[in-house]
Design a protein around this motif. Structure first.
Motif, PDB file in Angstrom:
ATOM      1  N   TYR A 338       0.793  -1.226   0.000  1.00 30.37           N
ATOM      2  CA  TYR A 338       0.000   0.000   0.000  1.00 30.37           C
ATOM      3  C   TYR A 338       0.833   1.288   0.000  1.00 30.37           C
ATOM      4  CZ  TYR A 338       0.982  -0.846   4.971  1.00 30.37           C
ATOM      5  OH  TYR A 338       1.592  -1.128   6.165  1.00 30.37           O
ATOM      6  N   LYS A 339       2.123   1.198   0.247  1.00 25.74           N
ATOM      7  CA  LYS A 339       2.915   2.416   0.443  1.00 25.74           C
ATOM      8  C   LYS A 339       3.091   3.217  -0.844  1.00 25.74           C
ATOM      9  CE  LYS A 339       6.961   4.083   2.957  1.00 25.74           C
ATOM     10  NZ  LYS A 339       8.081   3.711   3.861  1.00 25.74           N
ATOM     11  N   MET A 340       3.406   2.542  -1.958  1.00 25.51           N
ATOM     12  CA  MET A 340       3.632   3.253  -3.216  1.00 25.51           C
ATOM     13  C   MET A 340       2.386   3.998  -3.681  1.00 25.51           C
ATOM     14  SD  MET A 340       5.610   4.210  -5.590  1.00 25.51           S
ATOM     15  CE  MET A 340       7.063   3.195  -5.255  1.00 25.51           C
ATOM     16  N   ILE A 341       1.215   3.357  -3.581  1.00 28.43           N
ATOM     17  CA  ILE A 341      -0.016   4.017  -4.012  1.00 28.43           C
ATOM     18  C   ILE A 341      -0.349   5.194  -3.095  1.00 28.43           C
ATOM     19  CG2 ILE A 341      -1.644   2.572  -2.703  1.00 28.43           C
ATOM     20  CD1 ILE A 341      -2.115   3.747  -6.321  1.00 28.43           C
ATOM     21  N   ALA A 342       0.102   5.137  -1.842  1.00 25.86           N
ATOM     22  CA  ALA A 342      -0.100   6.260  -0.918  1.00 25.86           C
ATOM     23  C   ALA A 342       0.693   7.485  -1.381  1.00 25.86           C
ATOM     24  CB  ALA A 342       0.313   5.867   0.497  1.00 25.86           C
ATOM     25  N   HIS A 343       1.944   7.264  -1.839  1.00 23.76           N
ATOM     26  CA  HIS A 343       2.744   8.380  -2.358  1.00 23.76           C
ATOM     27  C   HIS A 343       2.062   9.036  -3.551  1.00 23.76           C
ATOM     28  CE1 HIS A 343       5.738   6.957   0.325  1.00 23.76           C
ATOM     29  NE2 HIS A 343       6.355   6.110  -0.475  1.00 23.76           N
ATOM     30  N   ILE A 344       1.641   8.214  -4.503  1.00 23.38           N
ATOM     31  CA  ILE A 344       1.038   8.733  -5.731  1.00 23.38           C
ATOM     32  C   ILE A 344      -0.257   9.491  -5.420  1.00 23.38           C
ATOM     33  CG2 ILE A 344       0.006   8.084  -7.949  1.00 23.38           C
ATOM     34  CD1 ILE A 344       1.922   5.643  -7.925  1.00 23.38           C
ATOM     35  N   PHE A 518       5.964   8.912   3.424  1.00 25.82           N
ATOM     36  CA  PHE A 518       7.283   8.273   3.354  1.00 25.82           C
ATOM     37  C   PHE A 518       7.696   7.655   4.693  1.00 25.82           C
ATOM     38  CE2 PHE A 518       7.321  11.139  -0.253  1.00 25.82           C
ATOM     39  CZ  PHE A 518       7.917  10.364  -1.243  1.00 25.82           C
ATOM     40  N   PHE A 519       6.971   7.983   5.751  1.00 27.76           N
ATOM     41  CA  PHE A 519       7.290   7.446   7.078  1.00 27.76           C
ATOM     42  C   PHE A 519       6.385   6.278   7.463  1.00 27.76           C
ATOM     43  CE2 PHE A 519       8.883  11.769   7.046  1.00 27.76           C
ATOM     44  CZ  PHE A 519      10.124  11.652   7.659  1.00 27.76           C
ATOM     45  N   MET A 520       5.468   5.896   6.565  1.00 32.54           N
ATOM     46  CA  MET A 520       4.560   4.785   6.866  1.00 32.54           C
ATOM     47  C   MET A 520       5.287   3.444   6.779  1.00 32.54           C
ATOM     48  SD  MET A 520       1.140   5.816   4.675  1.00 32.54           S
ATOM     49  CE  MET A 520       0.407   4.192   4.959  1.00 32.54           C
ATOM     50  N   PRO A 521       5.267   2.629   7.851  1.00 32.55           N
ATOM     51  CA  PRO A 521       5.778   1.259   7.734  1.00 32.55           C
ATOM     52  C   PRO A 521       4.845   0.455   6.826  1.00 32.55           C
ATOM     53  CG  PRO A 521       5.503   1.918  10.035  1.00 32.55           C
ATOM     54  CD  PRO A 521       4.801   2.925   9.202  1.00 32.55           C
ATOM     55  N   GLU A 522       5.401  -0.532   6.120  1.00 26.63           N
ATOM     56  CA  GLU A 522       4.565  -1.363   5.255  1.00 26.63           C
ATOM     57  C   GLU A 522       4.570  -2.809   5.744  1.00 26.63           C
ATOM     58  OE1 GLU A 522       3.309  -1.271   0.730  1.00 26.63           O
ATOM     59  OE2 GLU A 522       5.464  -1.501   0.975  1.00 26.63           O
ATOM     60  N   HIS A 523       3.355  -3.369   5.927  1.00 29.11           N
ATOM     61  CA  HIS A 523       3.191  -4.763   6.341  1.00 29.11           C
ATOM     62  C   HIS A 523       2.359  -5.472   5.276  1.00 29.11           C
ATOM     63  CE1 HIS A 523       4.567  -3.792  10.452  1.00 29.11           C
ATOM     64  NE2 HIS A 523       3.872  -2.674  10.302  1.00 29.11           N
ATOM     65  N   ASP A 524       2.756  -6.680   4.902  1.00 25.53           N
ATOM     66  CA  ASP A 524       1.978  -7.441   3.919  1.00 25.53           C
ATOM     67  C   ASP A 524       0.553  -7.649   4.416  1.00 25.53           C
ATOM     68  OD1 ASP A 524       4.175  -7.626   2.292  1.00 25.53           O
ATOM     69  OD2 ASP A 524       4.753  -9.632   2.964  1.00 25.53           O
ATOM     70  N   LEU A 525      -0.427  -7.419   3.536  1.00 27.75           N
ATOM     71  CA  LEU A 525      -1.826  -7.587   3.916  1.00 27.75           C
ATOM     72  C   LEU A 525      -2.150  -9.072   4.083  1.00 27.75           C
ATOM     73  CD1 LEU A 525      -3.504  -4.949   1.561  1.00 27.75           C
ATOM     74  CD2 LEU A 525      -2.833  -4.688   3.963  1.00 27.75           C
ATOM     75  N   GLN A 526      -2.884  -9.411   5.141  1.00 28.01           N
ATOM     76  CA  GLN A 526      -3.204 -10.797   5.460  1.00 28.01           C
ATOM     77  C   GLN A 526      -4.436 -11.280   4.699  1.00 28.01           C
ATOM     78  OE1 GLN A 526      -2.827 -11.802   9.805  1.00 28.01           O
ATOM     79  NE2 GLN A 526      -2.769  -9.579  10.033  1.00 28.01           N
ATOM     80  N   GLY A 527      -4.513 -12.600   4.532  1.00 26.62           N
ATOM     81  CA  GLY A 527      -5.691 -13.246   3.968  1.00 26.62           C
ATOM     82  C   GLY A 527      -6.534 -13.842   5.086  1.00 26.62           C
ATOM     83  N   ASP A 528      -7.026 -15.067   4.885  1.00 32.77           N
ATOM     84  CA  ASP A 528      -7.892 -15.702   5.877  1.00 32.77           C
ATOM     85  C   ASP A 528      -7.183 -16.019   7.184  1.00 32.77           C
ATOM     86  OD1 ASP A 528     -10.137 -15.590   4.316  1.00 32.77           O
ATOM     87  OD2 ASP A 528      -9.815 -17.568   3.414  1.00 32.77           O
ATOM     88  N   GLU A 529      -5.847 -16.025   7.170  1.00 28.63           N
ATOM     89  CA  GLU A 529      -5.122 -16.275   8.425  1.00 28.63           C
ATOM     90  C   GLU A 529      -5.427 -15.197   9.465  1.00 28.63           C
ATOM     91  OE1 GLU A 529      -2.149 -14.054   5.717  1.00 28.63           O
ATOM     92  OE2 GLU A 529      -3.743 -15.559   5.536  1.00 28.63           O
ATOM     93  N   TYR A 530      -5.927 -14.064   9.000  1.00 24.19           N
ATOM     94  CA  TYR A 530      -6.313 -12.980   9.914  1.00 24.19           C
ATOM     95  C   TYR A 530      -7.367 -13.475  10.906  1.00 24.19           C
ATOM     96  CZ  TYR A 530      -8.274  -8.430  11.317  1.00 24.19           C
ATOM     97  OH  TYR A 530      -8.731  -7.353  12.028  1.00 24.19           O
ATOM     98  N   TYR A 531      -8.371 -14.230  10.405  1.00 21.50           N
ATOM     99  CA  TYR A 531      -9.405 -14.771  11.279  1.00 21.50           C
ATOM    100  C   TYR A 531      -8.936 -16.045  11.984  1.00 21.50           C
ATOM    101  CZ  TYR A 531     -12.326 -11.636   8.515  1.00 21.50           C
ATOM    102  OH  TYR A 531     -12.848 -10.530   7.903  1.00 21.50           O
ATOM    103  N   GLU A 532      -8.064 -16.814  11.316  1.00 25.71           N
ATOM    104  CA  GLU A 532      -7.584 -18.064  11.908  1.00 25.71           C
ATOM    105  C   GLU A 532      -6.773 -17.803  13.162  1.00 25.71           C
ATOM    106  OE1 GLU A 532      -5.462 -19.795   8.710  1.00 25.71           O
ATOM    107  OE2 GLU A 532      -7.265 -20.236   7.514  1.00 25.71           O
ATOM    108  N   LYS A 533      -6.008 -16.727  13.181  1.00 22.90           N
ATOM    109  CA  LYS A 533      -5.262 -16.368  14.384  1.00 22.90           C
ATOM    110  C   LYS A 533      -6.211 -16.142  15.552  1.00 22.90           C
ATOM    111  CE  LYS A 533      -1.291 -14.141  12.169  1.00 22.90           C
ATOM    112  NZ  LYS A 533      -0.573 -12.856  11.995  1.00 22.90           N
ATOM    113  N   GLU A 534      -7.308 -15.484  15.247  1.00 26.10           N
ATOM    114  CA  GLU A 534      -8.308 -15.216  16.290  1.00 26.10           C
ATOM    115  C   GLU A 534      -8.881 -16.524  16.820  1.00 26.10           C
ATOM    116  OE1 GLU A 534     -10.722 -12.612  18.639  1.00 26.10           O
ATOM    117  OE2 GLU A 534      -9.041 -12.200  17.331  1.00 26.10           O
ATOM    118  N   ALA A 535      -9.203 -17.433  15.899  1.00 21.25           N
ATOM    119  CA  ALA A 535      -9.804 -18.703  16.303  1.00 21.25           C
ATOM    120  C   ALA A 535      -8.832 -19.555  17.105  1.00 21.25           C
ATOM    121  CB  ALA A 535     -10.262 -19.472  15.058  1.00 21.25           C
ATOM    122  N   ASP A 536      -7.528 -19.460  16.764  1.00 20.36           N
ATOM    123  CA  ASP A 536      -6.524 -20.254  17.464  1.00 20.36           C
ATOM    124  C   ASP A 536      -6.045 -19.607  18.752  1.00 20.36           C
ATOM    125  OD1 ASP A 536      -6.685 -22.000  15.414  1.00 20.36           O
ATOM    126  OD2 ASP A 536      -4.944 -21.226  14.324  1.00 20.36           O
TER     127      ASP A 536
END
Length: 539
Positions: A338-344, A518-536
């Motif tokens: 998401y960082k590059m599109i934020a700059h543009i 330019f100061f925004m950290p970038e983290h890869d966007l999660q898929g279904d593991e986002y909910y699986e972490k909650e369930a586990d």
């Protein structure tokens, strides 16, 4: 098909229920966003009728401060008790506020009614964003940003058109009454589509924190409203307002740190991405506020377009807003970045506001459209980036609180911007009016009746107001019509000058936004593991 008797232990929505829940969310978002655009187009006519130009910004501020304060409460409680009851409460309160607004007999009455509307709107601001998180994982949300943006854009295009037509043909009161059928439809959708949540967890509303927050914000708002206009920035009244507000807010922060269930989760701000995106969201809000809040006033007052046409001219900005949202959403879904599109996006916003800072009394209709398209692409792309990137890094069980805190801080940008920009417009208009007013008119202003003694931009807002002023000038004799034309030109130049200063301020915030991306950290966007972490139990 969703069942209204469906009972769950979490807010997550799966299976066929997703479609019905999404439709309900989109309906609520359509209703909420259309309300804002319907009202904004009618506001110039309303303040002309109720004679409240000096309180122009408070029609927005009253709504925003009550919605801002209620948003965190809705968000925290919805994580525990589900989104459904707070949708229902918010829609009912908003409907009551709409009825009271429609029956307003004075500008003060309208401001109070708008404050009530804001309490209900707090739910409609926070609940849909959280519900989108209940339906789609962070990576999927990017793909749906185009649909969500389209709903906002379509409502924003229809809203001004409907608002202008209602104002000119039925009466401005009905721009508030028109909310009622939409509220009923949204309530039906909520009852039918959203699940009930049953949980053993309990939480308490932080009423003391909410009161401290309100007491702290109000004097600061008064300070921004009156500083530079009613009082000088260095006057003891201004210093007292800002000082007392800041002292109370310090007590608020200290109190919140000790609370088990604070109205604002202070710990969220320790996350770098969360803190930076909140600051940038406030900058974006401040940058765009002058365009969205005062552009109808410029179009009606300076360009001389009718109420209905001034609503239509906002359509290009909303269409470009949709385009920006679609582009940013597709980019995030395909790349997980998401960082590059934020700059543009920030570059587009800066360019758009540079162009807006060049508008004056001679600016043409096509030029305004071009400026709005460029600005709309920038803002439309940025807003979903802030939402998705932050939702991605926090546990699902905190979705409501995270979204609500984001919305609260973003709303504060509007709460602060409204009185600042209102004060800048008033002072800029008054100063320029003194320069441009012909000496003969200035002398008449001192000795004439009420119609001429109280000159302000209301003179341009309706044909009725202009006709009344023209009749007053006609009483002066042969030179009356000539003086009237001179007066209208002076008001147009002065109003254009006042609005120009708002775009300059907005440009400053846009530049800060570009730097901040330019100061925004970038983290890869999660898929279904986002909910699986909650369930586990890993979240």
């Amino acid at each position: 098909m969703a069942s209204k008797t469906n009972i769950q232990t979490t807010n997550q929505i799966t299976g066929k229920q997703k479609g019905w829940a999404l439709a309900t969310v989109l309906m609520t978002m359509f209703f909420a966003s259309m309300n804002q655009t319907v009202v904004s187009t009618a506001i110039p006519t309303i303040i002309s009728d109720l004679e409240g130009f000096e309180l122009y910004s408070w029609i927005f501020s009253a709504f925003m401060i009550t919605s801002a304060i209620s948003v965190p409460i809705y968000g925290k409680l919805s994580d525990v008790y589900g989104r459904r009851p707070f949708y229902i409460f918010g829609l009912l309160v908003f409907a009551i506020g709409s009825v009271l607004s429609g029956f307003s007999q004075s500008i003060e009455w309208l401001i109070i009614a708008r404050a009530i509307q804001g309490i209900g709107a707090g739910a409609m601001m926070s609940m849909p964003r959280a519900t989108i998180g209940d339906i789609f994982n962070p990576k999927e949300r990017g793909r749906w940003m185009g649909v969500i943006g389209a709903v906002f854009g379509v409502s924003s295009i229809l809203g001004p058109t409907i608002g202008g037509w209602i104002t000119e043909n039925i009466g401005w009161e009905w721009v508030f009454f028109v909310n009622l059928p939409f509220a009923v439809l949204a309530l039906i959708g909520v009852f039918y589509a959203l699940p009930k949540v049953k949980t053993e967890q309990r939480t308490k509303v932080d009423w003391i924190g909410s009161i401290l927050l309100t007491i702290g914000l109000l004097p600061i708002m008064f300070g921004f409203t009156w500083a530079g206009d009613k009082y000088a920035w260095s006057d003891w009244q201004t210093i007292t307002l800002f000082g007392s507000g800041l002292i109370v807010l310090v007590f608020f922060m200290l109190y919140e740190r000790k609370r088990k269930d604070p109205v604002i989760e202070v710990s969220f701000f320790q996350n770098k991405l969360f803190a930076i995106t909140l600051i940038l969201a406030v900058f974006v809000t401040m940058a765009m506020f002058g365009a969205l809040m005062f552009l109808p006033l410029y179009i009606q007052g300076v360009l001389g377009m009718s109420v209905q046409n001034s609503g239509l001219v906002m359509a290009p900005m909303m269409i470009s807003f949709i385009a920006g949202s679609v582009i940013a959403g597709q980019y995030m879904t395909r790349t997980g970045k998401y960082k590059m599109i934020a700059h543009i996006s920030a570059v587009f916003m800066v360019v758009g506001l540079i162009l807006f800072s060049l508008v004056d009394v001679d600016t043409t209709y096509p030029t305004v459209i071009l400026d709005m398209v460029i600005l709309g692409i920038g803002i439309g792309s940025l807003m979903p980036i802030f939402n998705v990137s932050v939702q991605n890094i926090f546990p699902y069980k905190q979705m409501g609180s995270v979204n609500a805190t984001q919305q609260f801080v973003r709303s504060l940008g509007g709460v602060i911007a409204a009185p600042i920009f209102g004060s800048l417009l008033n002072s800029g208009f008054s100063d320029k009016m003194k320069e441009t007013m012909p000496s003969e008119l200035a002398n008449l202003q001192q000795s004439a009746g009420t119609e001429l003694a109280n000159m302000n931009p209301q003179a341009l807002l309706t044909q009725e107001a202009q006709q009344g002023l023209q009749e007053a000038f006609a009483k002066m004799g042969d030179k009356g019509i000539e003086l009237f034309e001179q007066f209208l030109h002076a008001v147009k130049v002065s109003l254009s000058s006042g609005i120009h200063s708002l775009f300059i301020v907005g440009l400053g915030f846009a530049i800060l936004t570009l730097i901040g991306t330019f100061f925004m950290p970038e983290h890869d966007l999660q898929g279904d593991e986002y909910y699986e972490k909650e369930a586990d139990g890993k979240a």
